[in-house]
Write an enzyme that holds these catalytic residues in place. Structure first.
Site, short mmCIF file in Angstrom:
data_model
loop_
_atom_site.label_atom_id
_atom_site.label_comp_id
_atom_site.label_asym_id
_atom_site.label_seq_id
_atom_site.Cartn_x
_atom_site.Cartn_y
_atom_site.Cartn_z
N SER A 52 0.87 -1.17 0.00
CA SER A 52 0.00 0.00 0.00
C SER A 52 0.90 1.22 0.00
O SER A 52 2.09 1.12 0.36
CB SER A 52 -0.88 0.00 1.26
OG SER A 52 -1.51 1.26 1.46
N TYR A 99 -2.67 -1.00 10.25
CA TYR A 99 -2.61 -1.25 8.81
C TYR A 99 -1.26 -0.82 8.25
O TYR A 99 -0.62 -1.55 7.48
CB TYR A 99 -3.74 -0.50 8.12
CG TYR A 99 -3.84 -0.74 6.63
CD1 TYR A 99 -4.38 -1.92 6.12
CD2 TYR A 99 -3.40 0.23 5.73
CE1 TYR A 99 -4.48 -2.13 4.76
CE2 TYR A 99 -3.49 0.02 4.36
CZ TYR A 99 -4.03 -1.16 3.88
OH TYR A 99 -4.12 -1.37 2.53
#
Length: 293
Positions: free
Chosen positions: A143, A156
């Site tokens: 990401s 995350y």
């Protein structure tokens, strides 16, 4: 890997979102596609859609955090579709909020899926790839959170930074083999990843954040609804695989934040003249560099 026609691709999270986009694009490019997912209803829908598009597809319900189940899935796919030459570690989950509110279960859930799920994929397929000696490719989905930290994304972000470190090391270690590695770092993608809490195991339900709250889902969807479409993102991945590119970063809006981060890092890094032991260490080599001649 310039020619992917006829190759077998194994895609985790392949029944929706980013993974389904990869299944569509690589299937259309001539790959046989195995889509692994935890949600049977989405597997059924995705399989029907892909088959209608003329893609050779095999669905598998798989808990990617279970290495034994992963090995059985690999055996089943290779028995039906042939050796897997393309591995997409795409499945991921997210939940957001202040780190001070996180429970051990919040950490365990995301680490299990985002990190150990990826590791299980590589540990399952890499030995097979190396033994066969084919041209193969592994795509790990990280990401932009692997580079850019934001408040509320702590867990995350930690998992995706782990994916980045793992992928960079893996790429270095496989440099002299026919197995290549890419790291995909999406920004906003128009998916339903916010609904991943619906897949959270019963024994990890204790949370400091939110559950299946329609209002929370609505707010999160609004944030990502203007993101890149999954099939568009997958076309960048296809191009990256064909070029054997390690970094797949198709989000120009992150140029300024990344430049600022790296500028701060370089500004904080000591200069050679500031450290009397620099020459001594340099004589033995530096990480990622060479010994001083």
């Amino acid at each position: 890997m310039t020619d992917i026609t006829g190759k077998t691709a194994f895609i985790t999270g392949g029944a929706s979102g980013v993974g389904f986009g990869q299944a569509q694009v690589f299937g259309a490019a001539g790959c046989k596609v195995a889509i692994a997912d935890i949600m049977q209803n989405r597997l059924d829908e995705a399989t029907a859609k892909l088959a209608a598009q003329g893609v050779t597809v095999m669905p598998l319900r798989l808990e990617i955090t279970d290495p034994q189940a992963y090995a059985r899935a690999a055996d089943a796919v290779e028995a039906k579709l042939g050796p897997v030459q393309l591995l997409f570690n795409t499945a991921g989950v997210s939940i957001f909020g202040p780190l001070k509110n996180a429970t051990p279960e919040d950490w365990q859930w995301q680490m299990n899926v985002n990190v150990y799920g990826m590791i299980n994929g590589v540990q399952t397929f890499l030995p097979r790839m190396l033994e066969r000696g084919d041209d193969c490719h592994i795509v790990n989905t990280a990401s932009m959170s692997a580079f850019v930290a934001l408040p509320g994304t702590g867990i995350y972000c930690a998992t995706k930074m782990a994916v980045r470190g793992y992928s960079e090391c893996l790429s270095m270690e496989l440099a002299d083999t026919r197995v290549k590695v890419s790291m995909l770092c999406p920004g906003a993608v128009n998916t339903n990843i916010h609904e991943s809490v619906l897949t959270r195991p019963e024994h990890l339900q204790n949370t400091g954040y939110y559950g299946a709250d329609p209002e929370v889902f609505k707010r999160l969807k609004a944030v990502i609804s203007m993101g890149m479409e999954p099939d568009q993102l997958a076309r960048y991945v296809l191009e990256g695989v064909k070029k054997n590119a390690f970094y797949i970063l198709p989000y120009p809006e992150f140029r300024e934040p990344l430049e600022a981060i790296h500028s701060r890092v370089m500004g904080a890094l000591a200069q050679p003249g500031d450290d009397p032991d620099y020459e001594k260490r340099l004589a033995y080599g530096v990480p990622g560099g060479k010994k001083k001649s």
